[in-house]
Design an enzyme around this catalytic site. Structure first.
Site, mmCIF file in Angstrom:
data_model
loop_
_atom_site.group_PDB
_atom_site.id
_atom_site.type_symbol
_atom_site.label_atom_id
_atom_site.label_comp_id
_atom_site.label_asym_id
_atom_site.label_seq_id
_atom_site.Cartn_x
_atom_site.Cartn_y
_atom_site.Cartn_z
ATOM 1 N N GLU A 42 6.843 66.920 -8.113
ATOM 2 C CA GLU A 42 6.172 67.974 -8.882
ATOM 3 C C GLU A 42 7.038 69.218 -9.033
ATOM 4 O O GLU A 42 6.784 70.061 -9.906
ATOM 5 C CB GLU A 42 4.840 68.348 -8.244
ATOM 6 N N GLU A 63 -9.415 55.156 -19.526
ATOM 7 C CA GLU A 63 -10.780 54.771 -19.868
ATOM 8 C C GLU A 63 -11.063 54.817 -21.366
ATOM 9 O O GLU A 63 -12.116 54.352 -21.810
ATOM 10 C CB GLU A 63 -11.771 55.662 -19.115
#
Length: 299
Positions: free
Chosen positions: A116, A85
């Site tokens: 992960e 953004e």
């Protein structure tokens, strides 16, 4: 391999929601809302560390460095969201703020098995970005124990980058790998272990502060107006006009004329109108003052 999660605050049971499955919908939502109200206060307690991080990110931007987020699951997705953004909001280079997630782009939509838990993957993802000592790496993990993030922070430290941890469990492993430690303690989740809830909200609030603060400090905000916004759609074209009107007090027609004269660059249009100069002069002044409108106005 058995992992002991019993010591993690985010994995503990919340007594306020112990019987939530027996409640009416509104009572259920009331409990969630009451728990959510604790999040901003937890973030408030970390403001000194968040401010310290904003300052080092700003310095990194000034020195040609980058902000790099890395996490897994929800934490990784929040980092990618915040990074993605920045270009449309602040006109920043897409390579200035980067989000990494364990498992790569496919993990944005769907979990990638064991990604992960791979320490080496965290290291290799940063190596592929040609990490330098000018960069800032923020490791995001609600639990604070994610091996992918630990591996990344260790590598970042080895090249001299500034390392920051963002977790919701005090004394967690990623804190030991970070030069700056941010730990908003939001307590047990309404649904035990669902750290996408309060922990995720806390992380989002902190990430908002990091990039917003650094962009303000970098001259991309004038007053409270996003003066480097890019006109990539009809809404943002109109927003540009509104920003110029708000910043200068001119009419919409005058704002449009100024924007069209400078290839729709908000900062330039604002400086043209406030200083009563043409587009070429405004661009030169902004360059001389590193894009800060207030400084350019005193020229």
């Amino acid at each position: 391999m058995k992992i002991d999660l019993t010591h993690l605050v985010t994995e503990s049971r919340n007594t306020a929601s112990a019987e939530i499955d027996t409640l009416s919908t509104q009572d259920m939502l009331t409990i969630i809302n009451q728990e959510d109200q604790k999040v901003p206060l937890a973030v408030k307690a970390e403001l000194p560390k968040i401010a310290q991080t904003v300052d080092v990110i700003t310095q990194a931007f000034t020195s040609g460095g980058r902000l790099i987020y890395m996490g897994a699951g929800t934490s990784g997705r929040l980092g990618i969201l915040d990074a993605s953004e920045c270009p449309p909001t602040y006109g920043s280079n897409p390579d200035l703020v980067i989000g990494l997630i364990a498992g790569g782009h496919q993990a944005i939509l769907k979990a990638v098995e064991n990604a992960e838990d791979n320490v080496e993957l965290g290291q290799s993802d940063l190596k592929s970005l040609h990490l330098t000592d000018k960069d800032v790496v923020v490791g995001i993990a609600a639990s604070g124990r994610t091996p992918y993030v630990i591996g990344g922070l260790k590598y970042a430290n080895s090249v001299g980058a500034t390392t920051v941890s963002l977790a919701c469990n005090p004394g967690c492993p990623i804190e030991a790998e970070a030069k700056i430690v941010i730990t908003p303690i939001v307590g047990a989740e309404v649904v035990t272990g669902s750290s996408r809830m309060k922990a995720g909200t806390a992380q989002k609030l902190v990430l908002n502060m990091l990039t917003t603060g650094a962009m303000i400090r970098s001259g991309k905000v004038f007053g409270n107006l996003m003066v480097d916004v890019e006109a990539t759609n009809a809404k943002l074209i109109q927003r540009q006009t509104n920003i110029v009107v708000e910043a200068t007090g001119v009419t919409s027609e005058q704002a449009e004329q100024a924007l069209n004269a400078c290839d729709r660059h908000c900062k330039t249009a604002i400086l043209m109108l406030l200083a009563d100069i043409d587009a070429k002069q405004a661009k030169q002044r902004l360059t001389q003052h590193n894009g800060f409108i207030r400084a350019a106005l005193t020229n």
